[in-house]
Write a protein that holds these residues in place. Structure first.
Motif, PDB file in Angstrom:
ATOM      1  N   ILE A  26      86.440 -17.463  75.903  1.00 19.01           N
ATOM      2  CA  ILE A  26      87.187 -16.074  76.123  1.00 19.01           C
ATOM      3  C   ILE A  26      87.900 -15.371  75.068  1.00 19.01           C
ATOM      4  O   ILE A  26      87.590 -14.526  74.759  1.00 19.01           O
ATOM      5  N   ARG A  27      88.390 -16.427  74.185  1.00 19.47           N
ATOM      6  CA  ARG A  27      89.146 -15.979  72.839  1.00 19.47           C
ATOM      7  C   ARG A  27      87.951 -14.988  72.203  1.00 19.47           C
ATOM      8  O   ARG A  27      88.583 -13.840  71.568  1.00 19.47           O
ATOM      9  N   LYS A  28      86.937 -15.495  71.924  1.00 18.53           N
ATOM     10  CA  LYS A  28      85.948 -14.834  71.087  1.00 18.53           C
ATOM     11  C   LYS A  28      85.374 -13.631  71.719  1.00 18.53           C
ATOM     12  O   LYS A  28      85.179 -12.585  70.629  1.00 18.53           O
ATOM     13  N   HIS A  29      85.402 -13.330  72.942  1.00 21.56           N
ATOM     14  CA  HIS A  29      85.184 -11.823  73.322  1.00 21.56           C
ATOM     15  C   HIS A  29      86.420 -10.968  73.463  1.00 21.56           C
ATOM     16  O   HIS A  29      86.517  -9.838  74.082  1.00 21.56           O
ATOM     17  N   ALA A  30      87.709 -11.306  72.890  1.00 19.91           N
ATOM     18  CA  ALA A  30      88.743 -10.474  72.987  1.00 19.91           C
ATOM     19  C   ALA A  30      89.538 -10.360  71.414  1.00 19.91           C
ATOM     20  O   ALA A  30      90.495 -10.715  71.546  1.00 19.91           O
ATOM     21  N   SER A  31      88.510 -10.442  70.530  1.00 19.02           N
ATOM     22  CA  SER A  31      88.951 -10.642  69.173  1.00 19.02           C
ATOM     23  C   SER A  31      87.735  -9.853  68.414  1.00 19.02           C
ATOM     24  O   SER A  31      86.740  -9.653  68.395  1.00 19.02           O
ATOM     25  N   ARG A  32      88.636  -9.612  66.939  1.00 19.87           N
ATOM     26  CA  ARG A  32      87.890  -8.760  65.993  1.00 19.87           C
ATOM     27  C   ARG A  32      87.460  -9.912  64.899  1.00 19.87           C
ATOM     28  O   ARG A  32      86.703  -9.404  63.878  1.00 19.87           O
ATOM     29  N   ILE A  33      87.973 -11.095  64.941  1.00 21.95           N
ATOM     30  CA  ILE A  33      87.803 -12.014  63.999  1.00 21.95           C
ATOM     31  C   ILE A  33      86.984 -13.357  64.292  1.00 21.95           C
ATOM     32  O   ILE A  33      86.202 -14.053  63.584  1.00 21.95           O
ATOM     33  N   LYS A  34      86.950 -13.580  65.760  1.00 25.37           N
ATOM     34  CA  LYS A  34      86.362 -14.827  65.999  1.00 25.37           C
ATOM     35  C   LYS A  34      85.035 -14.602  66.503  1.00 25.37           C
ATOM     36  O   LYS A  34      84.316 -13.614  66.370  1.00 25.37           O
ATOM     37  N   GLY A  35      84.210 -15.506  66.688  1.00 25.35           N
ATOM     38  CA  GLY A  35      82.877 -15.703  67.198  1.00 25.35           C
ATOM     39  C   GLY A  35      81.893 -15.139  66.031  1.00 25.35           C
ATOM     40  O   GLY A  35      80.704 -14.407  66.192  1.00 25.35           O
ATOM     41  N   GLY A  36      82.336 -15.749  64.715  1.00 28.25           N
ATOM     42  CA  GLY A  36      81.447 -15.117  63.636  1.00 28.25           C
ATOM     43  C   GLY A  36      81.567 -13.860  62.941  1.00 28.25           C
ATOM     44  O   GLY A  36      81.072 -13.713  61.850  1.00 28.25           O
ATOM     45  N   ARG A  37      82.629 -13.316  63.592  1.00 26.66           N
ATOM     46  CA  ARG A  37      82.807 -11.916  62.682  1.00 26.66           C
ATOM     47  C   ARG A  37      83.343 -11.911  61.555  1.00 26.66           C
ATOM     48  O   ARG A  37      83.099 -10.963  60.746  1.00 26.66           O
ATOM     49  N   LEU A  38      84.234 -12.876  61.120  1.00 26.04           N
ATOM     50  CA  LEU A  38      84.765 -13.155  59.805  1.00 26.04           C
ATOM     51  C   LEU A  38      83.584 -13.399  58.728  1.00 26.04           C
ATOM     52  O   LEU A  38      83.341 -12.693  57.583  1.00 26.04           O
ATOM     53  N   ALA A  39      82.724 -13.928  59.005  1.00 27.74           N
ATOM     54  CA  ALA A  39      81.486 -14.483  58.283  1.00 27.74           C
ATOM     55  C   ALA A  39      80.661 -13.153  58.158  1.00 27.74           C
ATOM     56  O   ALA A  39      80.050 -12.777  57.087  1.00 27.74           O
ATOM     57  N   ALA A  40      80.643 -12.147  59.356  1.00 29.70           N
ATOM     58  CA  ALA A  40      79.834 -11.189  59.314  1.00 29.70           C
ATOM     59  C   ALA A  40      80.268 -10.111  58.140  1.00 29.70           C
ATOM     60  O   ALA A  40      79.666  -9.590  57.552  1.00 29.70           O
ATOM     61  N   ALA A  41      81.798  -9.971  58.072  1.00 27.78           N
ATOM     62  CA  ALA A  41      82.496  -9.169  57.336  1.00 27.78           C
ATOM     63  C   ALA A  41      82.187  -9.612  55.819  1.00 27.78           C
ATOM     64  O   ALA A  41      82.413  -8.672  55.076  1.00 27.78           O
ATOM     65  N   ALA A  42      81.784 -10.836  55.336  1.00 31.13           N
ATOM     66  CA  ALA A  42      81.683 -11.114  54.141  1.00 31.13           C
ATOM     67  C   ALA A  42      80.185 -10.958  53.696  1.00 31.13           C
ATOM     68  O   ALA A  42      79.983 -10.938  52.425  1.00 31.13           O
ATOM     69  N   TRP A  43      79.157 -10.596  54.492  1.00 33.26           N
ATOM     70  CA  TRP A  43      77.926  -9.990  54.007  1.00 33.26           C
ATOM     71  C   TRP A  43      78.026  -9.047  52.862  1.00 33.26           C
ATOM     72  O   TRP A  43      78.843  -8.268  53.033  1.00 33.26           O
ATOM     73  N   PRO A  44      77.120  -9.184  51.985  1.00 30.77           N
ATOM     74  CA  PRO A  44      75.766  -9.924  51.965  1.00 30.77           C
ATOM     75  C   PRO A  44      76.083 -11.372  50.944  1.00 30.77           C
ATOM     76  O   PRO A  44      75.279 -11.843  50.594  1.00 30.77           O
ATOM     77  N   ALA A  45      77.435 -11.889  50.801  1.00 31.33           N
ATOM     78  CA  ALA A  45      77.908 -12.959  50.154  1.00 31.33           C
ATOM     79  C   ALA A  45      77.010 -14.072  51.004  1.00 31.33           C
ATOM     80  O   ALA A  45      77.340 -13.966  52.334  1.00 31.33           O
ATOM     81  N   ARG A  46      76.904 -15.245  50.522  1.00 33.41           N
ATOM     82  CA  ARG A  46      76.561 -16.404  51.238  1.00 33.41           C
ATOM     83  C   ARG A  46      77.997 -17.160  51.856  1.00 33.41           C
ATOM     84  O   ARG A  46      78.912 -17.086  50.910  1.00 33.41           O
ATOM     85  N   VAL A  47      77.862 -17.638  53.137  1.00 38.66           N
ATOM     86  CA  VAL A  47      79.107 -18.475  53.570  1.00 38.66           C
ATOM     87  C   VAL A  47      78.682 -19.506  54.051  1.00 38.66           C
ATOM     88  O   VAL A  47      77.894 -20.153  54.572  1.00 38.66           O
ATOM     89  N   VAL A  48      79.500 -20.747  53.238  1.00 45.79           N
ATOM     90  CA  VAL A  48      79.062 -22.190  53.807  1.00 45.79           C
ATOM     91  C   VAL A  48      80.290 -22.685  54.352  1.00 45.79           C
ATOM     92  O   VAL A  48      81.632 -22.436  53.926  1.00 45.79           O
ATOM     93  N   SER A  49      80.260 -22.768  55.738  1.00 50.39           N
ATOM     94  CA  SER A  49      81.449 -23.152  56.497  1.00 50.39           C
ATOM     95  C   SER A  49      81.706 -24.872  56.702  1.00 50.39           C
ATOM     96  O   SER A  49      80.547 -25.369  57.000  1.00 50.39           O
ATOM     97  N   LEU A  50      82.573 -25.270  56.070  1.00 51.71           N
ATOM     98  CA  LEU A  50      82.799 -26.733  56.158  1.00 51.71           C
ATOM     99  C   LEU A  50      83.803 -27.032  57.101  1.00 51.71           C
ATOM    100  O   LEU A  50      85.044 -26.448  57.089  1.00 51.71           O
ATOM    101  N   VAL A  51      83.641 -27.556  58.218  1.00 50.83           N
ATOM    102  CA  VAL A  51      84.392 -27.644  59.522  1.00 50.83           C
ATOM    103  C   VAL A  51      84.925 -29.247  59.754  1.00 50.83           C
ATOM    104  O   VAL A  51      83.980 -30.237  60.066  1.00 50.83           O
TER     105      VAL A  51
END
Length: 427
Positions: free
Chosen positions: A158-183
């Motif tokens: 639910i949170r992902k659908h009411a946000s500008r940063i969740k659900g991969g959006r922060l990684a999308a904003a970093a394009w065209p850089a490569r993003v490595v997520s260490l979780v």
């Protein structure tokens, strides 16, 4: 009173579980190759500052970046800015932190590398309401979700659908850089897209599926959030979006690995250990009853496991708020457990959150034994009445059985250890 040797034994298992998720240990074998361009670190979660400090120590080269953690959870870093914000209900500092993270990944090139250090707690720490919604709307949403008793996967969907940063959006904003997520995973099943609502990891879940989750669980959403979902606007990017093509995701620590470390420590001390599951969900009080039933069966009939044995489990239970007491999901689990093993000798348990904070108080969890319920009654506290009021913290505080560790620097979800039987002399 709980025997001090048993208390120390269970606390030692908790420490082994937390040590397995130590940031430096978790990171040292998963560092990505150095890029031709810049190395930028971003991160969010209760252990993000410790992860950032460990990454700085391990990384051989220049870097910069920004991470956000909960108030009081910071750690000194040389090149990475550490911000603090509110958890579990977001605040203005979280809004500023979200903006800072977007600023950190803006203007990058395809030669640059973004390393995202993501762990539990990031959902609340990164408020970023979409157009038409406000911080107050996100706060109302968080309160509604925390009171709903819904599993963490449903809440984060639910949170992902009411946000500008969740659900991969922060990684999308970093394009065209490569993003490595260490979780560092604190979710059942270790789905990286669920940790901190996946700011750098997209999710295939559709809006229709999210709305079905809300309906199936009768979750009462704030009206403005409900209207936003109904509008179908600002949907999160799909995993097959080309902006994610060069990205990589690794789960570097998890409840399963930590439970295995605790089991190994128990066996080294001469006590058999069994892991029920690292992905247990459900109402904390109900999960407590199930664990109590297993412990009673072992204590009385040596089945399905023979004594002495320590029964381990992890995952993330939930609490549906019915009263206005103090507590968290681990103390609520344990209060239900204590009432169900009342007077059954040979059972001692510890339940705690591996980040060091259970709920909104300063304890990680608590201990319980066969005398816990009786001790509460001797102080005029009805265990079941306290459970009904969601007041487990007050109950365990009254009998001095809270488990206090302070922030641990990591977060791999709930840890439960139930010792049935007597310890060997050498343990």
């Amino acid at each position: 009173m709980i025997d001090s040797r048993k208390r120390n034994f269970l606390a030692g298992l908790f420490e082994a579980a937390v040590l397995r998720a130590d940031p430096k240990r978790a990171l040292e074998d998963v560092l990505p190759p150095k890029p031709r361009g810049r190395t930028v670190v971003i991160g969010a979660g209760k252990g993000a500052a410790q992860l950032a400090a460990a990454f700085e120590e391990l990384w051989d080269g220049p870097l910069s970046g920004t991470v956000v953690t909960r108030y009081g959870y910071g750690a000194p870093c040389k090149s990475i800015t550490v911000l603090e914000a509110s958890h579990p209900v977001p605040d203005d500092a979280g809004l500023a932190a979200s903006r800072a993270l977007f600023d950190t990944v803006s203007g990058l090139s395809e030669d640059d590398l973004v390393v995202a250090l993501v762990c539990g707690g990031g959902s609340a720490l990164l408020p970023a309401p979409p157009e038409g919604l406000s911080l107050e709307d996100e706060q109302d949403l968080n309160r509604a979700l925390l009171a709903s008793g819904a599993p963490i996967g449903v809440m984060n969907a639910i949170r992902k659908h009411a946000s500008r940063i969740k659900g991969g959006r922060l990684a999308a904003a970093a394009w065209p850089a490569r993003v490595v997520s260490l979780v560092v995973s604190d979710v059942p099943g270790d789905e990286a897209c669920q940790v901190a609502s996946g700011p750098t990891v997209p999710d295939a879940l559709s809006l229709t599926e999210v709305q079905a989750m809300v309906a199936a669980r009768n979750i009462v959403l704030p009206e403005r959030i409900r209207a936003h979902l109904a509008s179908g606007k600002d949907l999160p990017p799909r995993p097959d979006d080309p902006v994610f093509a060069r990205n990589e995701v690794r789960v570097i620590a998890s409840a399963g690995l930590s439970l295995e470390a605790a089991a190994d420590m128990a066996k080294d001390a001469g006590v058999e250990a069994v892991i029920l599951s690292d992905a247990i969900e459900g109402e904390a009080r109900d999960v407590g009853l199930v664990h109590a039933a297993i412990a009673r069966e072992v204590a009385g009939r040596d089945r399905p496991f023979a004594k002495p044995v320590v029964i381990l489990s992890g995952g993330e239970t939930t609490v549906t708020l019915r009263g206005k007491g103090k507590g968290g999901r681990n103390t609520e689990f344990l209060l239900s457990f204590a009432a169900a093993i009342d007077g059954v000798e040979g059972i001692v348990a510890l339940a705690a959150d591996t980040d060091g904070i259970d709920g909104s108080q300063d304890n990680a969890g608590a201990f319980a034994g066969p005398d816990s319920a009786g001790q509460l009654r001797s102080k005029g506290i009805d265990p079941l009445a306290s459970l009904a009021a969601n007041d487990a913290w007050t109950a365990f505080n009254a009998i001095d059985d809270l488990f206090v560790t302070g922030p641990t620097g990591t977060n791999v979800n709930d840890f439960r250890a139930i010792l049935v039987g007597e310890l060997p002399y050498q343990a």
